[in-house]
Design a protein around this motif. Structure first.
Motif, PDB file in Angstrom:
ATOM      1  N   ILE A   1      10.096 -38.705 -14.113  1.00  0.00           N
ATOM      2  CA  ILE A   1       9.622 -38.938 -15.531  1.00  0.00           C
ATOM      3  C   ILE A   1      10.331 -39.877 -16.387  1.00  0.00           C
ATOM      4  N   ILE A   2       9.605 -40.421 -17.390  1.00  0.00           N
ATOM      5  CA  ILE A   2      10.531 -41.393 -18.099  1.00  0.00           C
ATOM      6  C   ILE A   2      10.027 -41.024 -19.442  1.00  0.00           C
TER       7      ILE A   2
ATOM      8  N   ILE B   1      13.457 -28.601 -14.453  1.00  0.00           N
ATOM      9  CA  ILE B   1      14.571 -29.814 -14.199  1.00  0.00           C
ATOM     10  C   ILE B   1      14.606 -30.697 -15.507  1.00  0.00           C
ATOM     11  N   ILE B   2      14.174 -30.115 -16.646  1.00  0.00           N
ATOM     12  CA  ILE B   2      14.178 -31.043 -17.846  1.00  0.00           C
ATOM     13  C   ILE B   2      15.135 -30.330 -18.936  1.00  0.00           C
TER      14      ILE B   2
ATOM     15  N   ARG C   1      13.719 -33.279  -7.404  1.00  0.00           N
ATOM     16  CA  ARG C   1      12.876 -31.938  -7.204  1.00  0.00           C
ATOM     17  C   ARG C   1      11.500 -32.231  -8.239  1.00  0.00           C
ATOM     18  N   CYS C   2      11.446 -33.237  -8.930  1.00  0.00           N
ATOM     19  CA  CYS C   2      10.061 -33.540  -9.622  1.00  0.00           C
ATOM     20  C   CYS C   2       9.156 -33.514  -8.833  1.00  0.00           C
ATOM     21  N   THR C   3       7.943 -32.678  -9.046  1.00  0.00           N
ATOM     22  CA  THR C   3       6.705 -32.651  -8.376  1.00  0.00           C
ATOM     23  C   THR C   3       5.303 -33.466  -8.719  1.00  0.00           C
ATOM     24  N   GLY C   4       5.967 -34.041 -10.008  1.00  0.00           N
ATOM     25  CA  GLY C   4       4.868 -35.192 -10.558  1.00  0.00           C
ATOM     26  C   GLY C   4       3.581 -34.222 -11.184  1.00  0.00           C
TER      27      GLY C   4
END
Length: 68
Positions: free
Chosen positions: A4-5, A25-26, A48-51
């Motif tokens: 993420i950005i 995770i945020i 761990r980001c799944t998008g």
């Protein structure tokens, strides 16, 4: 690998993205303050980001971009 950005110019530190993240995770960055006086969101574990885009969809200020 997804990531993420967060655009600090738009993020107001509301925390809705952190609540929406299914893998938790945020978080709001306690060490940074934007020019508008907010603690911006950040990803604490990009691996761990799944998008899934839940954070971007929840953001009322469209401050999050998800790259897959």
């Amino acid at each position: 690998m997804a990531r993420i950005i967060v655009d600090d110019g738009f993020c107001k530190g509301c925390g809705l993205c952190a609540d929406a993240c299914p893998v938790h995770i945020i978080e709001l960055d306690p060490d940074r303050i934007t020019p508008k006086g907010y603690h911006p969101a950040r990803c604490v574990d990009e691996a761990r980001c799944t998008g899934c885009c839940s954070c971007a969809l929840m953001c009322p200020d469209v401050a999050i971009t998800v790259e897959r």
